[in-house]
Each structure stands twice: as C-alpha cells, then as structure tokens.
Design a protein around this motif. Structure first.
Motif, PDB file in Angstrom:
ATOM      1  N   ALA A  55     -64.292 -26.122 -13.318  1.00 58.22           N
ATOM      2  CA  ALA A  55     -63.541 -27.100 -12.989  1.00 58.22           C
ATOM      3  C   ALA A  55     -64.128 -28.496 -12.740  1.00 58.22           C
ATOM      4  O   ALA A  55     -63.705 -29.485 -13.130  1.00 58.22           O
ATOM      5  CB  ALA A  55     -62.580 -26.699 -11.877  1.00 58.22           C
ATOM      6  N   HIS A  56     -65.172 -28.611 -12.015  1.00 58.83           N
ATOM      7  CA  HIS A  56     -65.900 -29.617 -11.698  1.00 58.83           C
ATOM      8  C   HIS A  56     -66.408 -30.306 -13.054  1.00 58.83           C
ATOM      9  O   HIS A  56     -66.321 -31.477 -13.196  1.00 58.83           O
ATOM     10  CB  HIS A  56     -67.217 -29.356 -10.730  1.00 58.83           C
ATOM     11  N   ARG A  57     -67.110 -29.453 -13.951  1.00 55.71           N
ATOM     12  CA  ARG A  57     -67.541 -30.122 -14.969  1.00 55.71           C
ATOM     13  C   ARG A  57     -66.714 -30.846 -16.054  1.00 55.71           C
ATOM     14  O   ARG A  57     -67.030 -31.679 -16.670  1.00 55.71           O
ATOM     15  CB  ARG A  57     -68.236 -29.098 -15.778  1.00 55.71           C
ATOM     16  N   HIS A  58     -65.418 -30.163 -15.964  1.00 54.26           N
ATOM     17  CA  HIS A  58     -64.452 -30.806 -16.797  1.00 54.26           C
ATOM     18  C   HIS A  58     -63.393 -31.857 -15.933  1.00 54.26           C
ATOM     19  O   HIS A  58     -62.512 -32.142 -16.708  1.00 54.26           O
ATOM     20  CB  HIS A  58     -63.504 -29.622 -17.394  1.00 54.26           C
ATOM     21  N   GLY A  59     -63.916 -32.269 -15.000  1.00 53.60           N
ATOM     22  CA  GLY A  59     -63.206 -33.382 -14.273  1.00 53.60           C
ATOM     23  C   GLY A  59     -61.730 -33.029 -13.821  1.00 53.60           C
ATOM     24  O   GLY A  59     -60.825 -33.702 -13.834  1.00 53.60           O
ATOM     25  N   GLY A 115     -64.886 -21.589   0.490  1.00 49.50           N
ATOM     26  CA  GLY A 115     -64.011 -22.810   0.657  1.00 49.50           C
ATOM     27  C   GLY A 115     -64.615 -24.307   0.730  1.00 49.50           C
ATOM     28  O   GLY A 115     -64.439 -25.300   0.054  1.00 49.50           O
ATOM     29  N   GLU A 116     -65.463 -23.945   1.679  1.00 52.65           N
ATOM     30  CA  GLU A 116     -66.513 -25.188   2.080  1.00 52.65           C
ATOM     31  C   GLU A 116     -67.257 -25.546   0.712  1.00 52.65           C
ATOM     32  O   GLU A 116     -67.218 -26.734   0.337  1.00 52.65           O
ATOM     33  CB  GLU A 116     -67.651 -24.921   3.286  1.00 52.65           C
ATOM     34  N   LEU A 135     -67.541 -29.850  -4.037  1.00 57.78           N
ATOM     35  CA  LEU A 135     -67.187 -30.300  -5.302  1.00 57.78           C
ATOM     36  C   LEU A 135     -66.151 -31.345  -5.625  1.00 57.78           C
ATOM     37  O   LEU A 135     -65.889 -31.751  -6.763  1.00 57.78           O
ATOM     38  CB  LEU A 135     -67.306 -29.189  -6.140  1.00 57.78           C
ATOM     39  N   GLY A 136     -65.505 -31.478  -4.245  1.00 55.45           N
ATOM     40  CA  GLY A 136     -64.062 -32.343  -4.365  1.00 55.45           C
ATOM     41  C   GLY A 136     -62.930 -31.845  -5.138  1.00 55.45           C
ATOM     42  O   GLY A 136     -61.980 -32.477  -5.551  1.00 55.45           O
TER      43      GLY A 136
END
Length: 349
Positions: free
Chosen positions: A63-67, A95-96, A101-102
């Motif tokens: 998810a982070h890599r794909h924005g 969770g943390e 990763l936002g």
C-alpha cells in the motif's frame, strides 16, 4: 465492460451522466476523483497469504509503495501470522508499524455472531483500526438472518462503548439491498453503515446500479472489483476477473459513489479487492418465495486451481498491482471528463 453478461447492465453511460451535472457538482466530482481514498485489500493477495507465506505487514508495504491511503485486512488473513494469531502486544506493534507508514488500518471479519464480532472488535481496537467490516454468515430463512443480524449489531455499543470504530455491514451475496437498509435502520447506531461491494449484489439477483441507488444513503466504504455475470439456474452467479475486463459498469459506479455527500465525501474508503478467479453462485432468484432458505456457507475463498503454484502466486500479485493502476486511471478519466465538460461549457475547472 466486456462481452455479453447474463443480464443487461443498464445505466452505464457515465460520460452522459457527467455532462448532465451542474458545473459546481462536476467540479466537486473532479476533486473527489483525484483525491479518492484508495486502500489495499488483503483479498487481492488471498492465495499468497494462504500458500505463499506473505505476512500482513508486506501488504502495508505494498500500500505504501503504491501511494494508497491504507490497508483493509481480514482477521484471518496470513494464517499463523494473522491478526487472529497475534497477541494483544503483537496487535499493538503491528498497528504502530503500519501507522508509521502513514497508513490507516481497516479490519474485516466474516461474521456478526456475538463471539466472532466481539473478538474482531477487540482486535480492531488493539491494532488501532478506524473501521471494522462484517457480514452475517448464517444458515436460515432470510427473515431469521435479518433478525439475528439486527440483534448481533445492537451489541456493538457493548463491544465498543466509546464508539471508536466505524462499522460497516457488507452485502455478501445473500441479502438484498433493501434488507441491508432495514438492518441499519433498525439497529440505529450512528457508527454503523454499509460497505458497497461492486459485484456481490449479482448473486442476490440485483443489478449493480440499482443496488447502489438503494444502499446509497448508508454507504460508507466500498470494495472495488470486476466480474463476469453468468446465468446460474434461475439466478446469476459472478466470476471475478481483472478490473476493466468484466461486465460491471465500473466508471458509472465510481461516479455515483464519488457524488455521495454534499460538503464532504460520504465514501471514506475504496478497497481495491481484485479477486480474479473467485466464483460465487446464485443465492437469490425469482420464484423462491418471500422468505427463502439460505444454506450454510463458508467465508469467501478462491480455489488455487491446477496451475503451477509459483506462477499463480506471481499472477495474483501482478494483478493486484495492475488493479491499482487501472482504478487510478479510471478516476483520472472521470476527473478529466468533469473538467473538460466544465471548460466546454465556459466554466472554470
């Protein structure tokens, strides 16, 4: 859309729909399309989670890599590494890590039964999730399933007394849209709404845009996917396929969902749930009578098939990434069409 479905899917002229909108609504639609909150969905990696050793945090990294804005994950995803297998400390740590990763976390479960729902709420709260999805998985008459589900969901106030979670009830192939709306209205919990799935109404003998219109006042979240609609006895089955290659009016549904809400967007998450190869049979059809019986079912799963396992797992991961690109492209097309119409009519933006 692709080929000829078992039913005619009507009302999919999304460009005409945008053309007929007022300029200010087109402007709002364009902005929402550009900022739609897209979430990775663990089911897009269903086989990799079962057979490929992928762990839940790897989904967050995807998810982070794909924005993307966040992650939707079932309590059972990941086998021995699943949320169900984690201790409370492990859940808090997971969770943390995801939040660093936002990303926002949404938890899902395939039950509304008291034991299962209360446990899923506890795990969702421990992981710091903002949302929990559920659906009934009962055997019985439709009237019984509705009654049992209402009773189940009324317990949410006990499980989450501070109301920290948004809870969504998903249409999952058995109940029809008006029955889901009845459940939400009778439970009367402001934190409870509906999760609209792009394909699951088909198995309940409903058309996509008709179901969306019925559920619209209560839709909080969405599962995005495509499917081939197939005749199944007197009803309709769906076979999930690559997004943009099926029978569903995906642009049209995205437009309608983005338009929900006046000052603020009503839909808070679009889960990218590519499910290529998943098959769901008809559960409702004409002639069943007013109160049909729904047989016992298991939670959703996709057959691994007889192909090479390594290649099948690679194919699934590639399909998940391709869906991100496809849906972002569709949203870009919607925004561009809305702005183009405004410019051609002499309006800004």
């Amino acid at each position: 859309m692709n080929g000829t479905p078992a039913i005619p899917v009507i009302g999919d002229d999304w460009r005409r729909r945008i053309e007929n909108l007022p300029a200010d609504v087109r402007r709002r639609l364009a902005g929402r399309a550009e900022a739609a909150p897209l979430f990775a969905h663990a089911y897009a990696f269903h086989l990799n989670l079962r057979f490929g050793g992928i762990k839940p945090f790897e989904l967050a990294e995807f998810a982070h890599r794909h924005g993307l804005a966040g992650l939707k994950i079932h309590v059972g995803d990941g086998e021995e590494a699943s949320l169900n297998a984690m201790s409370r400390d492990d859940l808090c740590t997971f969770g943390e890590q995801v939040r660093k990763l936002g990303l926002e976390i949404h938890v899902e479960t395939s039950t509304t039964s008291p034991d299962g729902l209360s446990d899923a709420v506890a795990r969702a709260l421990a992981v710091g999730a903002s949302s929990l999805r559920c659906y009934p998985l009962y055997e019985g008459r439709i009237s019984q399933i509705i009654s049992w589900t209402i009773d189940d969901l009324r317990r949410l106030r006990r499980y989450d007394p501070d109301g920290k979670l948004r809870v969504t009830l998903e249409q999952h192939e058995d109940l029809r849209s008006d029955e889901l709306v009845r459940i939400v209205n009778e439970v009367a919990n402001p934190n409870l709404g509906l999760l609209f799935d792009f394909a699951n109404m088909v198995n309940a003998y409903e058309r996509p845009l008709t179901a969306l219109a019925c559920q619209a006042p209560h839709i909080m979240e969405v599962h995005v996917k495509d499917c081939l609609i197939q005749a199944d006895g007197d009803g309709w089955a769906h076979l999930a396929c690559a997004s943009g290659h099926g029978h569903l009016p995906m642009h049209a549904m995205l437009v309608e969902l983005l338009l929900l809400g006046q000052d603020e967007a009503q839909v808070l998450a679009f889960g990218l749930e590519e499910e290529e190869g998943y098959f769901a049979p008809a559960l409702r059809w004409p002639g069943q009578g007013p109160d049909p019986f729904i047989a016992a079912r298991t939670p959703s799963f996709t057959e691994i098939g007889s192909s090479n396992l390594h290649e099948r797992l690679k194919q699934e991961a590639a399909a998940a990434a391709a869906q991100v690109r496809t849906i972002k492209s569709m949203l870009h097309e919607i925004a561009a069409e809305a702005r183009r119409r405004n410019q051609s009519d002499g309006h800004n933006g």
